[in-house]
Design an enzyme around this catalytic site. Structure first.
Site, PDB file in Angstrom:
ATOM      1  N   ILE A  63       1.084  -1.126  -0.244  1.00 36.07           N
ATOM      2  CA  ILE A  63       0.031  -0.009   0.249  1.00 36.07           C
ATOM      3  C   ILE A  63       0.960   1.344  -0.041  1.00 36.07           C
ATOM      4  O   ILE A  63       2.042   1.275   0.705  1.00 36.07           O
ATOM      5  CB  ILE A  63      -0.960   0.129   1.355  1.00 36.07           C
ATOM      6  CG1 ILE A  63      -1.792   1.171   1.494  1.00 36.07           C
ATOM      7  CG2 ILE A  63      -0.028  -0.077   3.118  1.00 36.07           C
ATOM      8  CD1 ILE A  63      -2.848   1.407   2.194  1.00 36.07           C
ATOM      9  N   SER A  64       0.601   2.241  -0.563  1.00 36.66           N
ATOM     10  CA  SER A  64       1.742   3.138  -1.115  1.00 36.66           C
ATOM     11  C   SER A  64       1.675   4.133  -0.068  1.00 36.66           C
ATOM     12  O   SER A  64       0.153   3.819   1.138  1.00 36.66           O
ATOM     13  CB  SER A  64       1.319   4.229  -2.950  1.00 36.66           C
ATOM     14  OG  SER A  64       0.998   3.205  -3.717  1.00 36.66           O
TER      15      SER A  64
END
Ligand code: SAH
Length: 213
Positions: A63-64
């Site tokens: 997840i960025s």
């Protein structure tokens, strides 16, 4: 839109950090304040959801980092009613930010089947409604719905895919991290049929955009 009282204070603190790091677009900041990032993370990592860091999700993906999500969204310079294509649905967090931004037609593509299924289900559960969640290869874009006003790539590429440039509307923006070990955040603005303005915005580390064999 989904709401969560939980971690509200932490989200507010995260927003003030993002402001200090140069995120100025109010709609971007509001979207990051509204969307509960912990809904998009593995339960074991929930307590870290508002750290400005990337975390592992299903299938060795990530997840960025919130700053990266905020910067990429800000660079898209989105206008009301626009059509946006996200490449790399992953956890669904970036899609949720685009939906919270409001008044956008969001298309998102994922090539990893397990993640595609998991995140499609999560969207349903949270009442999030992208125009379409697509299982497919983002290198090809999504010609069926082209042109797009914005295209956002959330995985690293060695060079910019021509298919994505060609699916940009005139005036459209493509935000894409380019590079091998590290990626330079790059924005292409389409000025004409073969005329693009190119700007760069610093160095990042993304998982690679994978090619289908
Ligand atoms: N936007 C995501 C970031 C996920 S990381 C988020 O907010 O969580 C990048 C994602 O791109 C991964 O889920 C990976 O499976 C996906 N991906 C990699 N290569 C791809 C391709 N060719 N087409 C579509 N998705 C791809």
């Amino acid at each position: 839109m989904i709401d969560s009282i939980k971690h509200k204070g932490q989200r507010r603190q995260m927003i003030s950090k993002l402001r200090k790091k140069g995120i100025t677009n109010k709609k971007v900041l509001t979207a990051l304040e509204i969307v509960p990032r912990h809904f998009f993370m593995d339960t074991a990592l929930e307590d870290y959801a508002y750290e400005d860091k990337a975390y592992p999700i299903t299938a060795n993906q990530t997840i960025s980092q919130p700053y990266t999500v905020a910067l990429q969204t800000q660079l898209l310079e989105l206008n009301k009613g626009e059509k946006v294509l996200e490449i790399g649905t992953g956890s669904g967090y970036q899609s949720a930010i685009l939906l919270a931004y409001g008044d956008l037609k969001v298309f998102t593509i994922e090539r990893q089947n397990e993640l595609f299924k998991k995140t499609s289900l999560l969207f349903k559960k949270l009442g999030l409604k992208p125009k379409k969640t697509i299982f497919g290869d983002g290198y090809l874009g999504y010609p069926k719905e082209a042109p797009f006003d914005s295209i956002l790539v959330t995985a690293g590429v060695i060079e910019v895919p021509k298919s994505l440039l060609s699916q940009l509307a005139i005036g459209g923006r493509l935000v894409i991290p380019i590079g091998y070990n590290e990626q330079i955040m790059t924005r292409y603005i389409r000025k004409g049929e073969k005329d693009f303005d190119i700007q760069t915005y610093g160095s990042f580390k993304f998982v690679p955009l994978l090619k289908n064999k």
